[in-house]
Design a protein around this motif. Sequence first.
Motif, PDB file in Angstrom:
ATOM      1  N   HIS A 319       0.838  -1.194   0.000  1.00 19.46           N
ATOM      2  CA  HIS A 319       0.000   0.000   0.000  1.00 19.46           C
ATOM      3  C   HIS A 319       0.878   1.251   0.000  1.00 19.46           C
ATOM      4  O   HIS A 319       2.102   1.158   0.080  1.00 19.46           O
ATOM      5  N   SER A 320       0.246   2.400  -0.044  1.00 20.30           N
ATOM      6  CA  SER A 320       0.916   3.669   0.221  1.00 20.30           C
ATOM      7  C   SER A 320       0.923   3.870   1.731  1.00 20.30           C
ATOM      8  O   SER A 320      -0.049   3.519   2.414  1.00 20.30           O
ATOM      9  N   TYR A 321       2.012   4.419   2.275  1.00 20.14           N
ATOM     10  CA  TYR A 321       2.170   4.610   3.728  1.00 20.14           C
ATOM     11  C   TYR A 321       0.991   5.409   4.292  1.00 20.14           C
ATOM     12  O   TYR A 321       0.646   6.473   3.803  1.00 20.14           O
ATOM     13  N   ASN A 322       0.367   4.870   5.326  1.00 18.29           N
ATOM     14  CA  ASN A 322      -0.764   5.521   5.997  1.00 18.29           C
ATOM     15  C   ASN A 322      -0.230   6.351   7.169  1.00 18.29           C
ATOM     16  O   ASN A 322       0.062   5.822   8.237  1.00 18.29           O
ATOM     17  N   ARG A 323      -0.081   7.648   6.977  1.00 15.85           N
ATOM     18  CA  ARG A 323       0.523   8.521   7.991  1.00 15.85           C
ATOM     19  C   ARG A 323      -0.404   8.744   9.182  1.00 15.85           C
ATOM     20  O   ARG A 323      -1.629   8.802   9.028  1.00 15.85           O
ATOM     21  N   ASN A 324       0.197   8.886  10.378  1.00 15.69           N
ATOM     22  CA  ASN A 324      -0.562   9.106  11.603  1.00 15.69           C
ATOM     23  C   ASN A 324      -0.121  10.427  12.223  1.00 15.69           C
ATOM     24  O   ASN A 324       0.983  10.535  12.774  1.00 15.69           O
ATOM     25  N   GLU A 325      -0.968  11.451  12.135  1.00 12.89           N
ATOM     26  CA  GLU A 325      -0.555  12.795  12.527  1.00 12.89           C
ATOM     27  C   GLU A 325      -0.226  12.953  14.012  1.00 12.89           C
ATOM     28  O   GLU A 325       0.789  13.589  14.346  1.00 12.89           O
ATOM     29  N   PRO A 326      -1.029  12.432  14.934  1.00 11.23           N
ATOM     30  CA  PRO A 326      -0.666  12.595  16.356  1.00 11.23           C
ATOM     31  C   PRO A 326       0.724  12.035  16.676  1.00 11.23           C
ATOM     32  O   PRO A 326       1.502  12.661  17.412  1.00 11.23           O
ATOM     33  N   MET A 327       1.050  10.892  16.122  1.00  5.63           N
ATOM     34  CA  MET A 327       2.371  10.312  16.351  1.00  5.63           C
ATOM     35  C   MET A 327       3.469  11.114  15.657  1.00  5.63           C
ATOM     36  O   MET A 327       4.569  11.274  16.190  1.00  5.63           O
ATOM     37  N   MET A 328       3.162  11.634  14.475  1.00  8.50           N
ATOM     38  CA  MET A 328       4.126  12.472  13.765  1.00  8.50           C
ATOM     39  C   MET A 328       4.484  13.708  14.582  1.00  8.50           C
ATOM     40  O   MET A 328       5.648  14.088  14.689  1.00  8.50           O
ATOM     41  N   ARG A 329       3.473  14.347  15.152  1.00 10.78           N
ATOM     42  CA  ARG A 329       3.696  15.561  15.944  1.00 10.78           C
ATOM     43  C   ARG A 329       4.528  15.262  17.189  1.00 10.78           C
ATOM     44  O   ARG A 329       5.432  16.026  17.552  1.00 10.78           O
ATOM     45  N   ALA A 330       4.223  14.162  17.862  1.00  2.21           N
ATOM     46  CA  ALA A 330       4.988  13.774  19.054  1.00  2.21           C
ATOM     47  C   ALA A 330       6.435  13.457  18.690  1.00  2.21           C
ATOM     48  O   ALA A 330       7.375  13.846  19.389  1.00  2.21           O
ATOM     49  N   MET A 331       6.603  12.781  17.571  1.00  2.00           N
ATOM     50  CA  MET A 331       7.939  12.416  17.103  1.00  2.00           C
ATOM     51  C   MET A 331       8.756  13.654  16.762  1.00  2.00           C
ATOM     52  O   MET A 331       9.947  13.740  17.067  1.00  2.00           O
ATOM     53  N   GLU A 332       8.118  14.629  16.128  1.00  2.00           N
ATOM     54  CA  GLU A 332       8.820  15.859  15.767  1.00  2.00           C
ATOM     55  C   GLU A 332       9.338  16.584  17.008  1.00  2.00           C
ATOM     56  O   GLU A 332      10.469  17.105  17.013  1.00  2.00           O
ATOM     57  N   LYS A 333       8.548  16.621  18.070  1.00  2.00           N
ATOM     58  CA  LYS A 333       8.986  17.261  19.313  1.00  2.00           C
ATOM     59  C   LYS A 333      10.240  16.581  19.856  1.00  2.00           C
ATOM     60  O   LYS A 333      11.154  17.247  20.357  1.00  2.00           O
ATOM     61  N   THR A 378      -0.890  17.126   1.119  1.00  2.00           N
ATOM     62  CA  THR A 378      -0.945  17.302  -0.333  1.00  2.00           C
ATOM     63  C   THR A 378       0.433  17.291  -0.982  1.00  2.00           C
ATOM     64  O   THR A 378       0.559  17.543  -2.185  1.00  2.00           O
ATOM     65  N   VAL A 379       1.466  17.019  -0.193  1.00  2.00           N
ATOM     66  CA  VAL A 379       2.819  16.956  -0.747  1.00  2.00           C
ATOM     67  C   VAL A 379       2.923  15.783  -1.715  1.00  2.00           C
ATOM     68  O   VAL A 379       2.430  14.682  -1.443  1.00  2.00           O
ATOM     69  N   LEU A 380       3.553  16.003  -2.867  1.00  2.00           N
ATOM     70  CA  LEU A 380       3.686  14.957  -3.873  1.00  2.00           C
ATOM     71  C   LEU A 380       4.553  13.809  -3.349  1.00  2.00           C
ATOM     72  O   LEU A 380       5.476  14.027  -2.564  1.00  2.00           O
ATOM     73  N   PRO A 381       4.276  12.581  -3.795  1.00  2.00           N
ATOM     74  CA  PRO A 381       5.065  11.435  -3.327  1.00  2.00           C
ATOM     75  C   PRO A 381       6.493  11.495  -3.830  1.00  2.00           C
ATOM     76  O   PRO A 381       6.780  12.106  -4.864  1.00  2.00           O
ATOM     77  N   SER A 382       7.381  10.836  -3.099  1.00  2.00           N
ATOM     78  CA  SER A 382       8.797  10.837  -3.450  1.00  2.00           C
ATOM     79  C   SER A 382       9.094   9.902  -4.617  1.00  2.00           C
ATOM     80  O   SER A 382      10.108  10.034  -5.287  1.00  2.00           O
ATOM     81  N   GLY A 383       8.205   8.953  -4.871  1.00  2.00           N
ATOM     82  CA  GLY A 383       8.409   8.017  -5.969  1.00  2.00           C
ATOM     83  C   GLY A 383       8.758   6.615  -5.532  1.00  2.00           C
ATOM     84  O   GLY A 383       8.676   5.680  -6.316  1.00  2.00           O
ATOM     85  N   GLY A 384       9.147   6.438  -4.261  1.00  2.00           N
ATOM     86  CA  GLY A 384       9.528   5.121  -3.775  1.00  2.00           C
ATOM     87  C   GLY A 384       8.381   4.369  -3.122  1.00  2.00           C
ATOM     88  O   GLY A 384       7.296   4.912  -2.890  1.00  2.00           O
ATOM     89  N   SER A 385       8.627   3.099  -2.836  1.00  2.00           N
ATOM     90  CA  SER A 385       7.659   2.249  -2.144  1.00  2.00           C
ATOM     91  C   SER A 385       8.361   1.589  -0.965  1.00  2.00           C
ATOM     92  O   SER A 385       9.576   1.393  -0.983  1.00  2.00           O
ATOM     93  N   THR A 386       7.604   1.245   0.059  1.00  3.17           N
ATOM     94  CA  THR A 386       8.188   0.610   1.236  1.00  3.17           C
ATOM     95  C   THR A 386       7.216  -0.387   1.839  1.00  3.17           C
ATOM     96  O   THR A 386       5.988  -0.159   1.837  1.00  3.17           O
TER      97      THR A 386
END
Length: 482
Positions: A319-333, A378-386
């Motif tokens: 699939h395409s990576y399913n991002r999780n915003e609450p975890m992203m925000r905590a990780m950024e801190k 809305t950022v365009l994908p990088s082109g890779g898959s994981t």
Amino acid sequence: MKLKLLTLLFVLSGICSTKAQKMSKLKKAALQEAAALESQVTKLSQELWNYSETALKEAKSAQLLINVLKKEGFQLEENVAGMPTAFVATFGSGKPVLGILAEFDALPGVGNEPVPYKKKRSDGVLSGQGCGHNLFGSASVNAAIALKRTMTKRGIKGTIKLFGTPAEETVVGKVYMAKDGVFNGLDAVIEWHPATTNGVNFGKSLAMNNFEVEFFGQSAHGAADPWNGRSALDGVEMMNYGVNLMREHIYPTTRIHYVIPNGGGAPNVVPDYAKVWYFVRDTSRANVDKYYQRIQQIAKGASIATNTTYKVRLITGVHSYNRNEPMMRAMEKNIILVGAPNFTEKEQAWGKKLQKAAGKKTLGFKTDIKKIPANWRTVLPSGGSTDVAEVSFITPTAGFGVVTAPFGVPWHSWATSSSHGTSAGYRGALVATKVLTLTGIDLLTDRKLLEAAKADFKKSTGGKAYVSPLPEDQKVILPTQK
């Protein structure tokens, strides 16, 4: 002695760069546990770089990490999902259950001495850590250990699961582990990846199907009696022609690429066997399925047109990576708390030499932290898959990148293989160990964060259960199998 001195410098630079005054006592304690493991981070990173074993052949690499985790008191399950190099290491019991991903496979043909110019490895190893999975595996394992020690000393309840996931470069390991339910029952998963920039991963990856199409015909003499032959290569070429005509009618987000691993043996022999290998990618899993079906129809038409038979074999799909915003925000801190790698002048000079050898601007290693933009969705994908994407549709998942190679050098190349075997690469792994540890503490102790992550996950998946892109009865094909 040299290694001990280097480790001491890493510890001091890490402590100085961390904004400790903004952390709780618990996080300070966890950070100290991570810092105490820095010599081991460096050692494991180096040993995995030395091995540089490719997909599903990572026997020494997996065993190295397994031995470290066993010694630390983790319970090990090996040979997971039919892959001898896949494993799960568990510590603790009860909720929450936190997963940490560890990769360790290398790439074929990109091995290089750890020097700022192209030079084959003196030990004869041709493969290399062009994606930095030696750093990935080391940092993830040591973060799990740091969390285990913190939990034990502070009486924190919960379970840590470190997943040794092989064959990411062929997008296989986690796909088959997910299909077999290995990631079921987790409350959240964290991961990281070596990079040329620092920050949380917020861009889309591409969903993908990786498959082969084999054509079977009849051999004959190419000059004496070609009328008795049916060319399997004609089938491949007819199929490729049809797919290339289809390109005019696909979405701008779709990518289709192929190679012909087997096109026959000699010009004067009509080939009775030929094979083409395809990747189909898109931001949408549904679009991948759509074009996969169309390409299979094209293959059928090609076989009819050339009077050959054919067989399609799906190797893997994601699939395409399913991002999780609450975890992203905590990780950024936590990335901001730890800070970017503090490269020395010598390391920066080395990085600039590498950039020059690779034909890039001599900017050195990046030391800023890229923030999550307001329009990240809305950022365009990088082109890779994981294959991490499969985990992200089973449980809330988030990841980040840390600089381990000079900015702009080509990824999956001799240049990154070189950088990932140096003190600069190890420095990035040390930062990743700390960020994973702090984020793990957040998810183990902050109930509101975990609830928010689960709510975001439910919203993004529509509450639907994960469905593997692979056929139910498909098993992983190991390198020794035909």
